[in-house]
Design a protein around this motif. Structure first.
Motif, PDB file in Angstrom:
ATOM      1  N   GLY A 195      -5.230  -5.116  -8.557  1.00  0.00           N
ATOM      2  CA  GLY A 195      -4.932  -4.340 -10.208  1.00  0.00           C
ATOM      3  C   GLY A 195      -7.264  -4.527 -10.114  1.00  0.00           C
ATOM      4  O   GLY A 195      -7.361  -2.336 -10.476  1.00  0.00           O
ATOM      5  N   ARG A 199      -9.307  -0.885  -8.657  1.00  0.00           N
ATOM      6  CA  ARG A 199     -10.115  -0.374 -10.545  1.00  0.00           C
ATOM      7  C   ARG A 199     -11.876  -0.123  -9.225  1.00  0.00           C
ATOM      8  O   ARG A 199     -11.952   0.760  -9.393  1.00  0.00           O
ATOM      9  CB  ARG A 199      -9.999  -0.747 -11.826  1.00  0.00           C
ATOM     10  N   GLU A 221       2.106  -5.284  -8.832  1.00  0.00           N
ATOM     11  CA  GLU A 221       1.947  -4.156 -10.687  1.00  0.00           C
ATOM     12  C   GLU A 221       0.720  -3.597 -10.887  1.00  0.00           C
ATOM     13  O   GLU A 221       0.554  -3.096 -11.991  1.00  0.00           O
ATOM     14  CB  GLU A 221       3.476  -4.748 -11.295  1.00  0.00           C
ATOM     15  N   ASP A 222       0.629  -4.535 -11.228  1.00  0.00           N
ATOM     16  CA  ASP A 222      -0.825  -4.820 -11.229  1.00  0.00           C
ATOM     17  C   ASP A 222      -2.370  -3.533 -10.724  1.00  0.00           C
ATOM     18  O   ASP A 222      -2.375  -2.694 -11.383  1.00  0.00           O
ATOM     19  CB  ASP A 222      -1.834  -6.136 -11.300  1.00  0.00           C
ATOM     20  N   PHE A 224      -0.439  -0.624  -9.880  1.00  0.00           N
ATOM     21  CA  PHE A 224       0.516   0.121 -10.041  1.00  0.00           C
ATOM     22  C   PHE A 224      -0.246   0.523 -11.588  1.00  0.00           C
ATOM     23  O   PHE A 224      -0.500   1.898 -11.532  1.00  0.00           O
ATOM     24  CB  PHE A 224       1.762  -0.406 -10.002  1.00  0.00           C
ATOM     25  N   HIS A 225      -0.872  -0.774 -12.259  1.00  0.00           N
ATOM     26  CA  HIS A 225      -0.580   0.047 -13.748  1.00  0.00           C
ATOM     27  C   HIS A 225      -2.343   0.549 -13.384  1.00  0.00           C
ATOM     28  O   HIS A 225      -2.061   1.792 -14.273  1.00  0.00           O
ATOM     29  CB  HIS A 225      -0.597  -1.298 -14.083  1.00  0.00           C
ATOM     30  N   ARG A 228      -2.491   4.480 -12.957  1.00  0.00           N
ATOM     31  CA  ARG A 228      -1.286   4.894 -13.510  1.00  0.00           C
ATOM     32  C   ARG A 228      -2.731   5.978 -13.762  1.00  0.00           C
ATOM     33  O   ARG A 228      -3.656   6.102 -14.903  1.00  0.00           O
ATOM     34  CB  ARG A 228      -1.406   4.384 -14.865  1.00  0.00           C
ATOM     35  N   THR A 243       9.820  -1.082 -12.033  1.00  0.00           N
ATOM     36  CA  THR A 243       8.933  -0.608 -11.608  1.00  0.00           C
ATOM     37  C   THR A 243       7.464   0.532 -12.912  1.00  0.00           C
ATOM     38  O   THR A 243       7.905   1.284 -13.138  1.00  0.00           O
ATOM     39  CB  THR A 243       7.756  -0.481 -10.279  1.00  0.00           C
ATOM     40  N   ALA A 244       6.485  -0.160 -12.136  1.00  0.00           N
ATOM     41  CA  ALA A 244       5.650   0.749 -12.644  1.00  0.00           C
ATOM     42  C   ALA A 244       5.117   1.838 -11.676  1.00  0.00           C
ATOM     43  O   ALA A 244       4.085   2.882 -12.288  1.00  0.00           O
ATOM     44  CB  ALA A 244       3.822   0.147 -13.402  1.00  0.00           C
TER      45      ALA A 244
END
Length: 268
Positions: A195, A199, A221-222, A224-225, A228, A243-244
């Motif tokens: 993630g 970013r 998942e990090d 995906f978040h 978002r 899942t996100a």
């Protein structure tokens, strides 16, 4: 009929996304991809995990077109990943969950870790060697992973318990993380994950970026978040799991169709 025409719920997401992609300038297009389980099937012999048939060809065209920034973001060390990719021209690569970054020109960045932590990571490997699990233990720049893919469930549980019994106490003392992934567990540095890579890439792209991240693992998942509200998060996996991500694709067919549609929406 295409695969996505059989999944109308997918097209409700994909059509507006690809329209935005087509209308975006090349410097605002960003395609971020996990490797194992996403671009390549899992293999017990990890050095044999080459991309699905057809993936290299599409990635080569995307990279050489200069119409999209392609970035690989993997839990593998970059040095282990490059030979498997087999691409004509390497894209940007983030390895070891974001601890390493290699630019297309070959220059790079790497987060330096405390020597005592590196010593601990190598001690985990020595422990695995003594247990007879040395070939299943992978030392990376900021972690050590124990892989149990292909073993029976009792054998997996035995390995996991032994790992936690041995390394949970030192992990707590050193403020390290014990993280499950699809097919194993690892002890690694805190505060850096996929993630963070997403970013940073989004910040570098700036306003108006059209971005997607494709991944399969719990470690994705990090990412995906982080994406978002800023892009399209896609779970690429044979079996669906909670899942996100906004979309689920089954590899390799639906993965290849997604990549092909991305390529076809570029203006040359």
């Amino acid at each position: 009929m295409t695969l996505f025409e059989k999944k109308p719920e997918a097209n409700l997401i994909l059509e507006p996304f690809f329209n935005d992609l087509k209308n975006a300038p090349p410097e605002k297009r960003l395609l971020m991809l996990d490797y194992d389980g996403t671009l390549a099937p899992f293999r017990i012999e990890r050095e044999q995990a080459v991309p699905y048939s057809g993936v290299r060809e599409i990635l080569n065209r995307l990279i050489l077109s200069k119409q999209t920034q392609v970035v690989i973001i993997s839990g593998r060390a970059i040095a282990d990943l490059i030979p498997l990719l087999g691409l004509k021209e390497l894209p940007e690569i983030w390895g070891s969950h974001g601890l390493e970054r290699r630019f297309p020109d070959g220059t790079g960045q790497k987060i330096e870790i405390d020597p005592s932590l590196w010593e601990l990571f190598t001690e985990v490997k020595k422990w695995a060697d003594q247990k007879g699990w040395g070939e299943r233990c992978e030392v990376k720049p900021g972690s050590t992973a124990l892989h149990w893919r292909g073993l029976s469930e009792p054998a997996q549980n035995q390995m996991k318990k032994a790992f936690l019994d041995a390394w949970a106490p030192p992990a707590r003392r050193q403020d390290l993380l014990l993280k499950n992934f699809d097919g194993g567990i690892e002890i690694r540095l805190p505060g850096v994950n996929k993630g963070d890579a997403v970013r940073i890439l989004l910040r570098e792209k700036g306003k108006g970026a059209v971005a997607a991240y494709l991944g399969d693992d719990l470690t994705d998942e990090d990412a995906f978040h982080a994406l978002r509200g800023k892009g399209l998060a896609v779970l690429v996996r044979k079996e669906f799991r909670p899942t996100a991500a906004a979309l689920h694709l089954v590899p390799p067919e639906e993965l290849l169709e997604f990549l092909s549609r991305w390529l076809n929406h570029l203006i040359f």
